[in-house]
Design an enzyme around this catalytic site. Structure first.
Site, short mmCIF file in Angstrom:
data_model
loop_
_atom_site.label_atom_id
_atom_site.label_comp_id
_atom_site.label_asym_id
_atom_site.label_seq_id
_atom_site.Cartn_x
_atom_site.Cartn_y
_atom_site.Cartn_z
N CYS A 1 1.66 4.97 -14.32
CA CYS A 1 1.25 6.25 -14.90
C CYS A 1 0.61 7.06 -13.79
O CYS A 1 0.94 6.90 -12.62
CB CYS A 1 0.30 6.03 -16.07
SG CYS A 1 -1.23 5.22 -15.61
N HIS B 1 -5.68 15.01 -15.77
CA HIS B 1 -5.14 14.07 -16.77
C HIS B 1 -5.39 14.66 -18.15
O HIS B 1 -6.51 14.67 -18.66
CB HIS B 1 -5.83 12.71 -16.64
CG HIS B 1 -5.07 11.59 -17.28
ND1 HIS B 1 -4.98 11.43 -18.64
CD2 HIS B 1 -4.33 10.59 -16.72
CE1 HIS B 1 -4.25 10.36 -18.91
NE2 HIS B 1 -3.84 9.83 -17.77
#
Length: 701
Positions: free
Chosen positions: A24, A623
């Site tokens: 990720c 994020h």
């Protein structure tokens, strides 16, 4: 000395132990063949690694930071990794599906799958459940104050106006099987309207109307109606409010539907796959799947009555411990008939007292989650917990707590069961409880019990014990809370202050850089020039003096909203500074804009995270939300790609916060400087309100 990529592979048990590998925005995600062969300590000693998180099901996460993409590519380029199948580049969902298809490889993997199925079957309807539960709460208030009779007792006839109000909550609970059938079918990649239609068959007025042609029978002492259809016995039952039949139906429909799609040519699938699914599943649901829940409930009720006759103490313990597992499957509904029968034949009921211990343990667990959500600024969870707690304490409804919170986080259940046990033991030692009315156990119905003092002590103990255990143990399991985050995990103390993200020319993070990262992260002396002292634009340095290179760089917010210290991010990997120092934004806008001109380092299709390199030398990780990689790109629209240059203020990603929140994830967005080692200080500036023009991070060269 081995390179960082090779050392990581060696520490997880070698390439032969790697089933698949994805990554990720900040970490490598291994699916291992044998998780016990991976050494957490060895991984964390590798230069450039900020932490390691072993997980259930032989999963293993390695926290890298902003350099994760380059480390991933170098790992995949290793000769030993050439034998890894194409699964190495599969999506997160594919990796999880492949892992599950291999069977339970970890201690909790089967439980993870079960809870996920239940959670996704109920999560989309939690709003409707909460709304209906508050109407029940209102009805309870009216009954307690004497405005109306006991609305929960089917023997009580309400005035027409109040019957109308009572129907307002019944519409949600009665048709709950249809909603669950839709969601459960969708979860299993089946046409959800097909699951809806199959479940709707047994709820048709014509189906229940067959009762007039049926004969009476008894199953484990519970009266049922049976009619013969083509010579086969068909049990007629009111399936309103049940959830076990639609869940079991969807579980059977899933493989049938996919099998038919493999067998039937694609050119005629639209016609024959639904036709054959209905032809098989409607009779199967009516004759077998539906009655299973009815009969299980009947035998369960008979067994509990036998236990109570033998030992009221054991009974008082079993009831609150059994209910947490009965309610999610709807197996508690047949007990309602037993309670009413007890009142009619004995003049009192003995089940509702111990049931109160379960209810208040459930509500106490919700209170613990509420306290944590307030502390951690988890707005969506806070709203869910407030509604569920109000519906529980005032209306006696546990479903919003269970379906909206507890089934999503299996860590809650052990804490809740301890509360159930404590309350049950107190009731059992006190000789049990009786009530002469059928009620929903809540604060408003306490006077209905014969030993009010004993009941109050028991439910208070259940509530407090559950609540405190959830609060101190947490509810987000590091093994299941996230595939992209590790909420609730313990971050190694040695790794916590490290700000990772830069690499050498070869992609390795050097020992020198790692040491510098530790040193720079430890420096917390605030800059003497605050953002308010200097007029700012996007990415402005905040100074035009000859010493501009030494003046702080001001990074403006990529989102409008509220700026929070990173310590308040509900994910330890971010909140402890493992990835980098910076700020977190609780957004009110839906577009991430560039805080200054620069180049895109990473922009995954999922849209949940961006890696940026600004022209002023600062590297940022943005994020969007916590654990949002799980959405697989749903609700995100990415406007840039890796390597693309952007200007200050340019939209980079737009997202739908409603989709994120409905999925149960936080929208709090960490904005972190990942090459903090290159600067003297990195300081975030919390504020109640920020815009895309507001400086939120100061970076000193």
């Amino acid at each position: 000395m081995s390179s960082t990529p090779a050392a990581i592979i060696e520490a997880v048990g070698g390439a032969s132990n790697v089933r698949s590998l994805t990554h990720c925005a900040t970490r490598l995600r291994f699916q291992l063949i044998d998780g016990s062969r991976a050494s957490k300590d060895a991984v964390e000693r590798i230069p450039g690694v900020a932490g390691a998180v072993p997980q259930s099901g032989d999963r293993f996460q390695v926290v890298i930071g902003g350099a994760v993409d380059s480390v991933y590519k170098e790992i995949m380029a290793l000769p030993d990794m050439a034998a890894l199948d194409s699964g190495a580049s599969r999506s997160n969902d594919d990796v999880k599906a492949a892992a599950r298809s291999q069977g339970p490889r970890g201690k909790f993997s089967w439980l993870d799958t079960f809870f996920e199925f239940l959670s996704d079957s109920f999560r989309p309807i939690i709003g409707a459940l909460l709304g209906a539960s508050l109407i029940i709460t209102f009805m309870s208030l009216m009954a307690t104050t004497g405005v109306i009779g006991n609305w929960a007792d089917s023997r009580v006839t309400l005035p027409p106006s109040w019957q109308f109000v009572n129907l307002m909550w019944q519409t949600v609970f009665y048709f709950l099987p249809l909603m669950v059938a839709y969601n459960a079918s969708k979860k299993l990649d089946v046409d959800p309207w097909l699951g809806f239609a199959i479940m709707a068959f047994v709820m048709l007025p014509g189906f229940t109307g067959l009762e007039s042609l049926a004969h009476s029978a008894s199953v484990a002492g519970t009266p049922v109606k049976i009619v013969e259809i083509f010579g086969l016995p068909l049990t007629i039952f009111n399936y309103g409010s049940t959830v076990f039949p639609p869940l079991l139906m969807a579980a059977v429909l899933g493989p049938l539907y996919k099998g038919l799609k493999k067998l039937i040519p694609q050119s005629v699938q639209l016609i024959f796959v639904p036709f054959l699914s209905l032809l098989v599943m409607i009779p199967l649901t009516a004759f077998l799947i539906g009655p299973i829940g009815v009969y299980l409930g009947a035998y369960l009720a008979k067994g509990l009555a036998t236990v109570n006759s033998f030992s009221p103490l054991i009974f008082a313990i079993i009831i609150p411990l059994a209910y947490p597992f009965m309610v999610p499957l709807g197996l508690h509904w047949p007990l309602n008939a037993v309670m009413l029968l007890n009142i009619q034949t004995l003049g009192y009921d003995y089940i509702q007292g111990p049931m109160g211990a379960w209810n208040f343990a459930c509500f106490g667990a919700t209170a613990g989650v509420l306290a944590l959500s307030v502390r951690n600024h988890e707005e969506t969870m806070r709203q869910t917990a407030v509604g569920a707690l109000a519906a529980g304490l005032l209306g006696g409804i546990s479903e919003p707590s269970l379906y909206g919170i507890h089934l999503r986080y299996k860590r809650i259940y052990p804490s809740m069961l301890v509360g159930c046990l404590v309350g049950g033991v107190i009731i059992g030692i006190g000789g049990g409880l009786h009530t002469q009315a059928f009620i929903f156990t809540s604060l408003l119905t306490i006077p209905a019990f014969d030993k009010i003092g004993l009941y109050c002590v028991a439910i208070a103990a259940s509530f407090v014990v559950s609540g405190l255990l959830v609060f101190f143990r947490g509810y987000q399991d590091p093994q299941t809370a996230s595939e992209d985050g590790t909420a609730g995990a313990t971050i190694p103390a040695a790794a916590a202050p490290v700000s990772v993200g830069a690499s050498t020319g070869t992609g390795e993070v050097s020992d020198v850089e790692t040491s510098a990262a530790v040193s720079s992260a430890d420096q917390t002396t605030p800059d003497t020039t605050t953002p308010a002292d200097v007029p700012m634009g996007h990415g402005s340095t905040g100074s035009t003096s000859p010493d501009a290179d030494q003046a702080p760089i001001q990074i403006t917010s990529p989102l409008a909203g509220r700026a929070l210290p990173i310590e308040e991010v509900p994910d330890p990997v971010f909140s402890t500074g493992v990835v980098g120092q910076g700020i977190a934004i609780d957004p009110t806008s839906t577009a991430v804009v560039a805080p200054a001109a620069g180049t895109v380092l990473t922009a995954p299709d999922s849209g949940h995270a961006l890696g940026l390199k600004l022209d002023n030398g600062v590297e940022l990780l943005i994020h969007i939300g916590i654990d949002t990689v799980e959405l697989g790109g749903k609700g995100f629209d990415v406007h840039v790609h890796a390597g693309e240059e952007f200007r200050a203020g340019q939209p980079l990603v737009t997202f739908d916060p409603q989709i994120i929140e409905e999925a149960g994830y936080s929208t709090i967005t960490p904005v972190l400087v990942t090459n903090g080692f290159a600067f003297t200080t990195v300081e975030g500036h919390p504020a109640d309100t920020v815009t895309a023009e507001s400086p939120v991070i100061s970076v000193t060269r």
